[in-house]
Design an enzyme around this catalytic site. Structure first.
Site, short mmCIF file in Angstrom:
data_model
loop_
_atom_site.label_atom_id
_atom_site.label_comp_id
_atom_site.label_asym_id
_atom_site.label_seq_id
_atom_site.Cartn_x
_atom_site.Cartn_y
_atom_site.Cartn_z
CE LYS A 39 -2.08 -1.10 3.87
NZ LYS A 39 -1.38 -2.36 4.15
NE ARG B 172 -4.55 -0.85 10.11
CZ ARG B 172 -3.52 -0.45 9.38
NH1 ARG B 172 -3.53 0.73 8.82
NH2 ARG B 172 -2.49 -1.24 9.22
NE ARG C 204 7.64 -2.91 6.02
CZ ARG C 204 6.32 -2.84 6.12
NH1 ARG C 204 5.66 -2.12 5.24
NH2 ARG C 204 5.69 -3.49 7.06
NE ARG D 158 6.29 -0.69 9.85
CZ ARG D 158 5.16 -0.67 9.16
NH1 ARG D 158 5.12 -0.07 7.98
NH2 ARG D 158 4.07 -1.24 9.62
NE ARG E 1 1.68 -4.99 10.88
CZ ARG E 1 2.90 -4.95 10.33
NH1 ARG E 1 3.94 -5.44 10.96
NH2 ARG E 1 3.06 -4.41 9.14
P1 AP5 Z 1 4.86 -1.66 1.75
O1 AP5 Z 1 4.52 -0.76 0.60
O2 AP5 Z 1 5.68 -1.10 2.86
O3 AP5 Z 1 3.53 -2.39 2.30
P2 AP5 Z 1 2.28 -1.82 3.11
O4 AP5 Z 1 1.06 -2.44 2.54
O5 AP5 Z 1 2.31 -0.32 3.16
O6 AP5 Z 1 2.59 -2.48 4.49
P3 AP5 Z 1 2.47 -1.97 5.99
O7 AP5 Z 1 3.07 -3.06 6.82
O8 AP5 Z 1 3.03 -0.58 6.14
O9 AP5 Z 1 0.95 -1.95 6.21
P4 AP5 Z 1 0.28 -1.98 7.54
O10 AP5 Z 1 -1.12 -1.72 7.13
O11 AP5 Z 1 0.51 -3.20 8.36
O12 AP5 Z 1 1.03 -0.83 8.38
P5 AP5 Z 1 0.70 0.68 8.70
O13 AP5 Z 1 1.95 1.43 8.65
O14 AP5 Z 1 -0.47 1.17 7.94
O15 AP5 Z 1 5.60 -2.95 1.14
C1 AP5 Z 1 6.09 -3.98 1.97
C2 AP5 Z 1 7.44 -4.50 1.42
O16 AP5 Z 1 7.21 -5.13 0.17
C3 AP5 Z 1 8.48 -3.40 1.16
O17 AP5 Z 1 9.75 -3.88 1.49
C4 AP5 Z 1 8.38 -3.14 -0.36
O18 AP5 Z 1 9.63 -2.72 -0.90
C5 AP5 Z 1 7.99 -4.52 -0.86
N1 AP5 Z 1 7.13 -4.47 -2.05
C6 AP5 Z 1 6.10 -3.62 -2.28
N2 AP5 Z 1 5.52 -3.90 -3.46
C7 AP5 Z 1 6.20 -4.97 -3.98
C8 AP5 Z 1 6.09 -5.73 -5.19
N3 AP5 Z 1 5.14 -5.46 -6.10
N4 AP5 Z 1 6.96 -6.75 -5.38
C9 AP5 Z 1 7.92 -7.04 -4.46
N5 AP5 Z 1 8.08 -6.35 -3.31
C10 AP5 Z 1 7.23 -5.33 -3.06
O19 AP5 Z 1 0.20 0.54 10.22
C11 AP5 Z 1 1.09 0.14 11.24
C12 AP5 Z 1 0.35 0.14 12.57
O20 AP5 Z 1 -0.13 1.48 12.87
C13 AP5 Z 1 -0.92 -0.73 12.65
O21 AP5 Z 1 -0.62 -2.09 12.94
C14 AP5 Z 1 -1.68 -0.03 13.79
O22 AP5 Z 1 -1.17 -0.38 15.06
C15 AP5 Z 1 -1.37 1.45 13.55
N6 AP5 Z 1 -2.40 2.05 12.65
C16 AP5 Z 1 -2.19 2.56 11.41
N7 AP5 Z 1 -3.35 3.01 10.90
C17 AP5 Z 1 -4.31 2.78 11.83
C18 AP5 Z 1 -5.71 3.00 11.89
N8 AP5 Z 1 -6.39 3.54 10.86
N9 AP5 Z 1 -6.37 2.63 13.02
C19 AP5 Z 1 -5.73 2.11 14.08
N10 AP5 Z 1 -4.40 1.85 14.09
C20 AP5 Z 1 -3.69 2.17 12.97
#
Ligand code: AP5
Length: 221
Positions: free
Chosen positions: A13, A88, A127, A161, A172
């Site tokens: 994402k 979410r 990552r 991370r 998660r």
């Molecule tokens: P990446 O683009 O980093 O993936 P992502 O989907 O953004 O993954 P996240 O882990 O950041 O999502 P998340 O929803 O768990 O975390 P968030 O930060 O929102 O890609 C991943 C890896 O794959 C990278 O190394 C990239 O290079 C590689 N890659 C990408 N595309 C590729 C491809 N096509 N081919 C090969 N490799 C590829 O949330 C973290 C925490 O914050 C949550 O757990 C929660 O505690 C809190 N939080 C955030 N938002 C909320 C909310 N709305 N409500 C409550 N808590 C929240």
């Protein structure tokens, strides 16, 4: 355009949102990045969010919704935005509806990135992100930096991370299935969801996403 990006942790994402936001000239609003910025600045919000994020659970809705509302009220989001990681769960989706309704605007679409679970685990395990800028994201195998541990873009230190542990990823994924997937159904009933396969190279996924958003826009006009 006002778009919500959904998909399991590690689906890509953040990677896609950065590229799409540039192409569409709209801000990328990531609640995960906003929380991480608060953590690195040592704010009260960051201190409260850190242990919850490390456990893989969701930060309480009250805090998250207020933070997202505040961000969406900034002037750069007047012309549209790409939401990554918010909403979410269903209460957050209802809160977003209210925020948009108060401003007389609506979502244009919801892009759902579909990735098999084993690939999600591989992507998260490899990552590495930059300490200077959360949006400089690498992968030890799929997108390695030229020099190990150093960001190609700004020379910052790359790190893993603290919520990218096996235990946190398991939580998660569970949270994603039980709390986040219901919002896909909620938006599907409104005809807003396009699901795209997010396997393949990053630029191939971006091309699919742009095509899906174009189709979505053309079918609305
Ligand atoms: P990446 O683009 O980093 O993936 P992502 O989907 O953004 O993954 P996240 O882990 O950041 O999502 P998340 O929803 O768990 O975390 P968030 O930060 O929102 O890609 C991943 C890896 O794959 C990278 O190394 C990239 O290079 C590689 N890659 C990408 N595309 C590729 C491809 N096509 N081919 C090969 N490799 C590829 O949330 C973290 C925490 O914050 C949550 O757990 C929660 O505690 C809190 N939080 C955030 N938002 C909320 C909310 N709305 N409500 C409550 N808590 C929240």
């Amino acid at each position: 355009m006002r778009i919500v990006l959904v998909g399991p942790p590690g689906a890509g994402k953040g990677t896609q949102a950065t590229l799409l936001a540039k192409t569409l000239s709209i801000p990328h609003v990531s609640t995960g990045d906003l929380f991480r910025a608060n953590i690195s600045q040592g704010t009260e919000l960051g201190l409260a969010a850190k242990s919850i994020m490390d456990s893989g659970k969701l930060v309480p809705d009250e805090v998250t919704i207020a933070m997202a509302k505040d961000r969406l009220e900034q002037s750069d989001a007047d012309g549209g935005f790409l939401l990554d990681g918010f909403p979410r769960n269903v209460p957050q989706a209802l809160a977003l509806d209210e925020i948009l309704e108060q401003r007389g605007i609506e979502l244009d679409g919801v892009l759902d990135l579909e990735v098999p679970e084993d690939e999600v685990v591989r992507r998260i395990a490899g990552r590495r992100i930059c300490r200077n800028e959360g949006n400089h994201v690498f992968h030890v195998e799929y997108n390695p930096p030229a020099e190990e541990g150093v960001c190609d873009v700004c020379g910052g230190e790359l790190y893993q991370r603290s919520d990218d542990t096996e235990e946190s990823v398991r939580v998660r994924l569970e949270v994603y299935h039980t709390q986040t997937e219901p919002i896909i159904e909620y938006y599907r009933k409104q005809g807003l969801v396009t699901t795209i396969p997010a396997l393949g190279k990053v630029d191939e996924v971006t091309a699919r996403a742009i095509e899906a958003l174009r189709r979505n826009r053309d079918s609305d006009s």
